[in-house]
Design an enzyme around this catalytic site. Sequence first.
Site, PDB file in Angstrom:
ATOM      1  CE  LYS A  13      -2.019  -1.142   3.901  1.00  0.00           C
ATOM      2  NZ  LYS A  13      -1.348  -2.437   4.186  1.00  0.00           N
ATOM      3  NE  ARG A  88      -4.292  -1.427  10.034  1.00  0.00           N
ATOM      4  CZ  ARG A  88      -3.241  -0.903   9.390  1.00  0.00           C
ATOM      5  NH1 ARG A  88      -3.289   0.294   8.865  1.00  0.00           N
ATOM      6  NH2 ARG A  88      -2.138  -1.593   9.284  1.00  0.00           N
ATOM      7  NE  ARG A 127       7.059  -2.534   6.473  1.00  0.00           N
ATOM      8  CZ  ARG A 127       5.724  -2.589   6.490  1.00  0.00           C
ATOM      9  NH1 ARG A 127       5.016  -2.094   5.484  1.00  0.00           N
ATOM     10  NH2 ARG A 127       5.102  -3.135   7.503  1.00  0.00           N
ATOM     11  NE  ARG A 160       6.139  -0.218  10.636  1.00  0.00           N
ATOM     12  CZ  ARG A 160       5.016  -0.406   9.954  1.00  0.00           C
ATOM     13  NH1 ARG A 160       4.914   0.032   8.711  1.00  0.00           N
ATOM     14  NH2 ARG A 160       3.997  -1.031  10.487  1.00  0.00           N
ATOM     15  NE  ARG A 171       2.080  -4.886  11.642  1.00  0.00           N
ATOM     16  CZ  ARG A 171       3.230  -4.776  10.982  1.00  0.00           C
ATOM     17  NH1 ARG A 171       4.338  -5.243  11.509  1.00  0.00           N
ATOM     18  NH2 ARG A 171       3.256  -4.199   9.822  1.00  0.00           N
TER      19      ARG A 171
HETATM   20  P1  ADP Z   1       1.297  -1.752   7.617  1.00  0.00           P
HETATM   21  O1  ADP Z   1       1.821  -0.824   6.567  1.00  0.00           O
HETATM   22  O2  ADP Z   1       2.265  -2.836   7.953  1.00  0.00           O
HETATM   23  O3  ADP Z   1      -0.070  -2.253   7.280  1.00  0.00           O
HETATM   24  P2  ADP Z   1       0.773   0.624   9.191  1.00  0.00           P
HETATM   25  O4  ADP Z   1       1.966   1.490   9.087  1.00  0.00           O
HETATM   26  O5  ADP Z   1      -0.382   0.958   8.316  1.00  0.00           O
HETATM   27  O6  ADP Z   1       1.204  -0.902   8.959  1.00  0.00           O
HETATM   28  O7  ADP Z   1       0.277   0.579  10.691  1.00  0.00           O
HETATM   29  C1  ADP Z   1       1.155   0.316  11.760  1.00  0.00           C
HETATM   30  C2  ADP Z   1       0.362   0.223  13.050  1.00  0.00           C
HETATM   31  O8  ADP Z   1      -0.290   1.474  13.302  1.00  0.00           O
HETATM   32  C3  ADP Z   1      -0.756  -0.812  13.055  1.00  0.00           C
HETATM   33  O9  ADP Z   1      -0.293  -2.107  13.403  1.00  0.00           O
HETATM   34  C4  ADP Z   1      -1.685  -0.231  14.125  1.00  0.00           C
HETATM   35  O10 ADP Z   1      -1.188  -0.460  15.433  1.00  0.00           O
HETATM   36  C5  ADP Z   1      -1.586   1.274  13.849  1.00  0.00           C
HETATM   37  N1  ADP Z   1      -2.597   1.721  12.877  1.00  0.00           N
HETATM   38  C6  ADP Z   1      -2.387   2.267  11.646  1.00  0.00           C
HETATM   39  N2  ADP Z   1      -3.535   2.553  11.032  1.00  0.00           N
HETATM   40  C7  ADP Z   1      -4.535   2.176  11.876  1.00  0.00           C
HETATM   41  C8  ADP Z   1      -5.948   2.172  11.811  1.00  0.00           C
HETATM   42  N3  ADP Z   1      -6.607   2.645  10.729  1.00  0.00           N
HETATM   43  N4  ADP Z   1      -6.626   1.685  12.881  1.00  0.00           N
HETATM   44  C9  ADP Z   1      -6.008   1.234  13.971  1.00  0.00           C
HETATM   45  N5  ADP Z   1      -4.680   1.186  14.103  1.00  0.00           N
HETATM   46  C10 ADP Z   1      -3.938   1.650  13.065  1.00  0.00           C
HETATM   47  P1  ADP Z   2       2.162  -1.852   3.235  1.00  0.00           P
HETATM   48  O1  ADP Z   2       2.152  -0.342   3.213  1.00  0.00           O
HETATM   49  O2  ADP Z   2       0.965  -2.449   2.535  1.00  0.00           O
HETATM   50  O3  ADP Z   2       2.365  -2.430   4.595  1.00  0.00           O
HETATM   51  P2  ADP Z   2       4.775  -1.576   1.894  1.00  0.00           P
HETATM   52  O4  ADP Z   2       4.502  -0.719   0.702  1.00  0.00           O
HETATM   53  O5  ADP Z   2       5.453  -0.953   3.054  1.00  0.00           O
HETATM   54  O6  ADP Z   2       3.422  -2.330   2.359  1.00  0.00           O
HETATM   55  O7  ADP Z   2       5.620  -2.837   1.382  1.00  0.00           O
HETATM   56  C1  ADP Z   2       6.057  -3.850   2.300  1.00  0.00           C
HETATM   57  C2  ADP Z   2       7.441  -4.327   1.904  1.00  0.00           C
HETATM   58  O8  ADP Z   2       7.389  -5.042   0.669  1.00  0.00           O
HETATM   59  C3  ADP Z   2       8.464  -3.214   1.678  1.00  0.00           C
HETATM   60  O9  ADP Z   2       9.722  -3.688   2.102  1.00  0.00           O
HETATM   61  C4  ADP Z   2       8.425  -2.985   0.170  1.00  0.00           C
HETATM   62  O10 ADP Z   2       9.669  -2.491  -0.317  1.00  0.00           O
HETATM   63  C5  ADP Z   2       8.143  -4.392  -0.346  1.00  0.00           C
HETATM   64  N1  ADP Z   2       7.285  -4.420  -1.560  1.00  0.00           N
HETATM   65  C6  ADP Z   2       6.235  -3.604  -1.851  1.00  0.00           C
HETATM   66  N2  ADP Z   2       5.675  -3.941  -3.040  1.00  0.00           N
HETATM   67  C7  ADP Z   2       6.376  -5.011  -3.498  1.00  0.00           C
HETATM   68  C8  ADP Z   2       6.290  -5.835  -4.682  1.00  0.00           C
HETATM   69  N3  ADP Z   2       5.337  -5.630  -5.606  1.00  0.00           N
HETATM   70  N4  ADP Z   2       7.183  -6.845  -4.805  1.00  0.00           N
HETATM   71  C9  ADP Z   2       8.132  -7.064  -3.851  1.00  0.00           C
HETATM   72  N5  ADP Z   2       8.270  -6.333  -2.729  1.00  0.00           N
HETATM   73  C10 ADP Z   2       7.406  -5.315  -2.538  1.00  0.00           C
END
Ligand code: ADP
Ligand code: ADP
Length: 216
Positions: A13, A88, A127, A160, A171
């Site tokens: 995302k 979420r 990541r 992170r 998660r």
């Molecule tokens: P990821 O990219 O791995 O999906 P995020 O960066 O979006 O993780 O979120 C990291 C953490 O921040 C989540 O595990 C949660 O604790 C909190 N968080 C982020 N967005 C939300 C949301 N919309 N509702 C509740 N908690 C959230």
């Molecule tokens: P989210 O925001 O959904 O948690 P991220 O964009 O942070 O996901 O991506 C999670 C991890 O996977 C990062 O280390 C990113 O560089 C890698 N990644 C993202 N898209 C791809 C893809 N299409 N193929 C391989 N690795 C990816």
Amino acid sequence: MNIILFGPPGAGKGTQAKKLVDFYGIPQISTGDILRANVREGTELGLAAKAYMDKGELVPDDVLIGIIKNRLTEQDCIKGFILDGYPRTVPQADALAVILDEIEKPIDVVLNLEVPDEELIRRISGRLICSKCGASYNRTFNPPKKEGICDICEGEVFQRADDKEDAVQNRLSVYKKQTQPLIAYYAKQGILVTLDGTKDMEKVFKDIKAVLVKFA
Ligand code: ADP
Ligand code: ADP
Ligand code: ZN
């Protein structure tokens, strides 16, 4: 253009959101980035959120709804926005609908990035993110050009705390229980588009643009 980028942790995302910001000139609203900035700055909100985030639990809905309401009514959202990591839960989605109704900016499309668990774990464990702009890198699949330094803003990149093994498993199960039901929620509204998120980053971006031509 008003978009929700949807998918489990690690689906891509944040990566796709950054590309969309560059391409369409509309802001990315990442609730994860907003929360992490608050933790870093030691705000009251950050202090309240940190314990949940470290465990891989969701931060309570009322906190998130407050954040998103403030953010969506800022000036730069006038031409559209990319929601990344919100909603979420069903209550978050219901609250979003009320907010967007008030400001007359309905969601055009929910882009659901589908990626199997074992690939999510592989991605998350490698990541690295930028401490300044939140850009997402990967040790193996997408390393920064200069080790430890963000390509975009020269901020420092780091792993992170919640991307370490034990929080990741939690998660994924939190996602399945609390977030995945939103797929049916938005499918019912006829605005869900599911994409194969396992393709390489540029291919996924191409697929996203092909969906978005209708709304630009
Ligand atoms: P990821 O990219 O791995 O999906 P995020 O960066 O979006 O993780 O979120 C990291 C953490 O921040 C989540 O595990 C949660 O604790 C909190 N968080 C982020 N967005 C939300 C949301 N919309 N509702 C509740 N908690 C959230
Ligand atoms: P989210 O925001 O959904 O948690 P991220 O964009 O942070 O996901 O991506 C999670 C991890 O996977 C990062 O280390 C990113 O560089 C890698 N990644 C993202 N898209 C791809 C893809 N299409 N193929 C391989 N690795 C990816
Ligand atoms: Zn950066």
